[in-house]
Design an enzyme around this catalytic site. Structure first.
Site, short mmCIF file in Angstrom:
data_model
loop_
_atom_site.label_atom_id
_atom_site.label_comp_id
_atom_site.label_asym_id
_atom_site.label_seq_id
_atom_site.Cartn_x
_atom_site.Cartn_y
_atom_site.Cartn_z
N ASP A 46 76.95 53.85 32.24
CA ASP A 46 76.50 52.48 32.34
C ASP A 46 77.63 51.58 32.33
O ASP A 46 77.94 50.68 32.90
CB ASP A 46 75.33 52.08 31.39
CG ASP A 46 74.37 52.96 31.20
OD1 ASP A 46 73.16 52.20 31.14
OD2 ASP A 46 74.37 53.91 31.18
N THR A 127 68.46 54.42 32.66
CA THR A 127 69.17 55.30 31.67
C THR A 127 68.36 56.37 31.01
O THR A 127 68.95 57.64 30.78
CB THR A 127 69.68 54.36 30.50
OG1 THR A 127 70.64 53.27 31.24
CG2 THR A 127 71.05 55.02 29.97
#
Ligand code: AMP
Ligand code: MG
Length: 330
Positions: A46, A127
């Site tokens: 990320d 995620t």
């Protein structure tokens, strides 16, 4: 209009997909994530994707603002994560020192709104799927005057059309009024993305989140029953739900809130929504209103998400209203 922005967005998402693919196996094997203040996870992937894209967008479009999910404070909390992010960023952007990485990440704090142009990024959407070794998405959109005008949606583990499970990955891109397209991550011809043409709701497949905390699965099952749907829901993480709808593998995406007060984040829907609309589908909130990307970092004026192939939209809204009315009187 926006052709060069679309091509640039697609190139950035392609680069990011390659980066995340390089690290996913390791991140999964070591369960290597941090927990943010809102209790959601963040990984090397990320933070690296947001830093690289923040930097590349600032170089190419210095006048455009940037609105993205992550912040450099995640790095302050973990020196070992900061070191790994530094190394991975510098593998593709050697000139970025730690201060430049923090600055590129924090360019993403823009508040959004209806003025001028801003890029919206979810560097790794889903995620939790990424950490399970499954599906996730890299979602980049351009908002101009409060309207999404470009979207690039990287789905690095998406399989070939018609298949489920992990595959070699696809990148979807859309430009307002110019259609939606999909290209394999490995390269090749872009193929048009077009929603299916099912108009008998009982034949539809519904896609929904894997994470039960992100959507009210039982309410969604009630809506599916009202529509006569017997097929099991297609559960898949991230904006890959928009991708499978855009290529006709599902006809309906339901995202009913678990919590009345939850407002969806713009980065969770901007790229996916334009891909669906340009593939011929429709996206709205639960009340049937179009998503309003001009209100800041959240879709502040509506609850939930309903996306369909367009043909089924009014029937789905009606079933949703009936199910919610039933739930409130039950
Ligand atoms: P999905 O993979 O479709 O389940 O969606 C992942 C996204 O869900 C993340 O990017 C989060 O921003 C978002 N999310 C986190 N908490 C919630 C919640 N309570 N309701 C809806 N979405 C959420
Ligand atoms: Mg997300």
């Amino acid at each position: 209009m926006y052709q060069s922005e679309t091509e640039f967005a697609r190139t950035l998402v392609n680069e990011a997909s390659t980066l995340t693919c390089r690290v996913q196996e390791d991140v999964v094997a070591n369960a290597d994530s941090l927990t943010k203040g809102d209790r959601s996870p963040v990984t090397l992937a990320d933070l690296t994707v947001q830093a690289v894209m923040g930097h590349r967008l600032a170089e190419r479009y210095p006048g455009d603002a940037f609105l993205a999910e992550e912040e450099s404070s995640s790095l302050d909390a973990s020196p070992s994560m900061a070191e790994k992010v530094g190394a991975l960023v510098r593998s593709v952007a050697p000139d970025l020192d730690d201060a430049a990485i923090a600055a590129a990440l924090d360019r993403g704090k823009h508040p959004g709104g209806s003025e001028g142009r801003h890029w919206v990024l979810d560097p790794v959407d889903g995620t939790k799927g990424f950490l399970r070794g499954q599906q996730y998405a890299i979602a980049l959109a351009l908002v101009d005057g409060g309207q999404v005008v470009v979207g690039a949606l990287g789905c690095p583990n998406l399989p070939a059309p018609g298949e489920r499970g992990n595959g070699a990955g696809w990148i979807f891109h859309a430009t307002r009024s110019a259609g939606a397209w999909a290209t394999p991550v490995a390269g090749g011809e872009a193929v048009p993305s077009i929603v299916d043409s099912i108009n008998d709701s009982s034949q539809a497949v519904v896609c929904e989140s894997v994470e039960a905390a992100h959507a009210a699965h039982s309410v969604q099952a009630g809506i599916a029953r009202r529509l006569g749907i017997t097929a099991a829901p297609y559960r898949i993480d991230s904006q890959c739900k928009y991708a499978v709808l855009a290529r006709g593998e599902a006809s309906i995406y339901l995202r009913l809130p678990r919590d009345e007060s939850y407002r969806e984040k713009v980065w969770d829907h901007a790229a996916g929504a334009i891909v669906i609309e340009e593939a011929g589908g429709r996206v709205s909130d639960l009340d049937g209103n179009p998503l309003d990307f001009s209100k800041g970092r959240k879709l502040a004026t509506g609850r939930g998400i309903i996306a369909t192939n367009g043909l089924l939209h009014d029937q789905v809204l009606q079933a949703c209203r009936a199910e919610l009315a039933g739930a409130s009187t039950a």
